[in-house]
Every structure is written in structure tokens, then in C-alpha cells.
Design an enzyme around this catalytic site. Structure first.
Site, mmCIF file in Angstrom:
data_model
loop_
_atom_site.group_PDB
_atom_site.id
_atom_site.type_symbol
_atom_site.label_atom_id
_atom_site.label_comp_id
_atom_site.label_asym_id
_atom_site.label_seq_id
_atom_site.Cartn_x
_atom_site.Cartn_y
_atom_site.Cartn_z
ATOM 1 C CG HIS A 147 -1.421 -1.406 1.250
ATOM 2 N ND1 HIS A 147 -1.226 -2.258 2.160
ATOM 3 C CD2 HIS A 147 -2.930 -2.230 1.118
ATOM 4 C CE1 HIS A 147 -1.646 -3.936 1.708
ATOM 5 N NE2 HIS A 147 -2.996 -3.242 0.980
ATOM 6 N N GLY A 148 2.260 1.370 -0.371
ATOM 7 C CA GLY A 148 2.856 2.440 -0.097
ATOM 8 C C GLY A 148 3.666 3.289 0.772
#
Ligand code: FES
Length: 182
Positions: A147-148
Site C-alpha cells: 500500500h505504499g
């Protein structure tokens, strides 16, 4: 004529001795490498028991990282570069989501080694940043592709959804490069 033959034989014998010495040296080096590698991987019984593990970090060169398992949990060990250490120390801790100094996350005199758990504090993915060519995120640390989330070179969360820094496991140095985890 006899003299020429003796000289030739002598040369041949010397050549053989040099080759033989070289071969013995190669065996000795080979034998030395195997214990170094095996020290990175504690034996299965020790790992299964959850006991403290001893690891010699001498083979981990500056800029390299390794992965370990202790009590079933993934641990990253990175031998940080001078640039990575300087970047980690230069951060204004007040700006951090999970404020911790680099000194709180490393051992005095051994700041080159960062030892942290290797699962993202968001939902547990394994961040990238250990292998050569891996993305290291925007802060020279680790990047979690799920999810970065971006972690810095001290393993602190700097960007993305993860709420906390990658935690530091209990460990102590028993020498310049030898650590005991647990
Ligand atoms: S699990 Fe790493 S960002 Fe979601």
C-alpha cells in the site's frame, strides 16, 4: 646435457610445489567461508526453541543487508552506508509520525548496523530494500509495495499508511560484529 636435464627437472619440481601450495590454500579458504555462511543461519533446533541466537555480521559488507528469522519473525540487518547513517541522524524527530531518534534504534559504537523486524506495521507485508536493485522508497530505507509505505534508513515510517516504525528486536553486541538476538 645431464646438467640441462637436472635443471629442467628442478624447475618442474618447483612448479609442482607452487601448484600444490596453491591448491592447499584454496581448500583452506573454502573451509573458512563455510563457517562464515553457516554462522548467518542458526541451526534449526535453536530457531525452533525460540532461544537467543548468535549471529556474526562480519560477512555483511557496507551497503548489504541480510534476513534472519527469530521466534518465527522476520528480521532485517542492514550494514548502512555513511550516507544512510547521516540521513537518519539529520531528521528532525519532531516531524516523525512515530518519533524516535536514530540513536534510540541502534547501539552506540555500532551505528552502521540497523537491526529491525521485517514486516510492515500496516498489514504485515515484507518491505523491499534489502536486495541489490530493490526500491528503497523516498528515504533510502525500505518501500512496502502493498500500500505504499516508505521507511527511512533507520526503519522509521515516513510516508504511507503504516502507523509505526519497524520495531527493533531485543539484541546486544558481543564484539565488533557479533550479536545475540533475544
Ligand atoms: S502492508 Fe505495508 S503498506 Fe500496507
Amino acid at each position: 646435457m645431464a646438467h640441462a636435464t637436472d635443471t629442467s627437472t628442478g624447475t618442474t619440481r618447483r612448479d609442482f610445489l607452487m601448484l600444490a601450495t596453491g591448491a592447499a590454500g584454496a581448500v583452506a579458504i573454502g573451509a573458512a567461508v563455510i563457517p562464515l555462511v553457516s554462522q548467518l543461519a542458526p541451526d534449526a533446533q535453536t530457531v525452533a526453541a525460540g532461544a537467543p541466537i548468535d549471529v556474526d555480521l562480519a560477512p555483511v559488507a557496507e551497503g548489504q543487508a541480510i534476513k534472519l528469522f527469530w521466534r518465527g519473525k522476520l528480521i532485517f540487518v542492514r550494514h548502512r552506508t555513511k550516507k544512510e547513517i547521516e540521513e537518519a541522524k539529520a531528521v528532525d524527530v519532531a516531524t516523525l509520525r512515530d518519533p524516535q531518534t536514530d540513536e534510540q534504534r541502534t547501539k552506540a559504537g555500532h551505528e552502521q548496523f540497523l537491526i529491525i523486524y521485517g514486516n510492515c506495521t500496516h498489514l504485515g507485508c515484507v518491505p523491499l530494500g534489502n536486495a541489490p536493485g530493490d526500491p528503497k522508497g523516498d528515504f533510502d530505507g525500505w518501500f512496502c509495495p502493498c500500500h505504499g509505505s516508505h521507511y527511512d534508513s533507520s526503519g522509521r515510517i515516513r510516508k504511507g499508511p503504516a502507523p509505526l516504525n519497524l520495531p527493533v528486536p531485543p539484541y546486544a553486541f558481543n564484539g565488533d560484529t557479533k550479536i545475540k538476538i533475544g
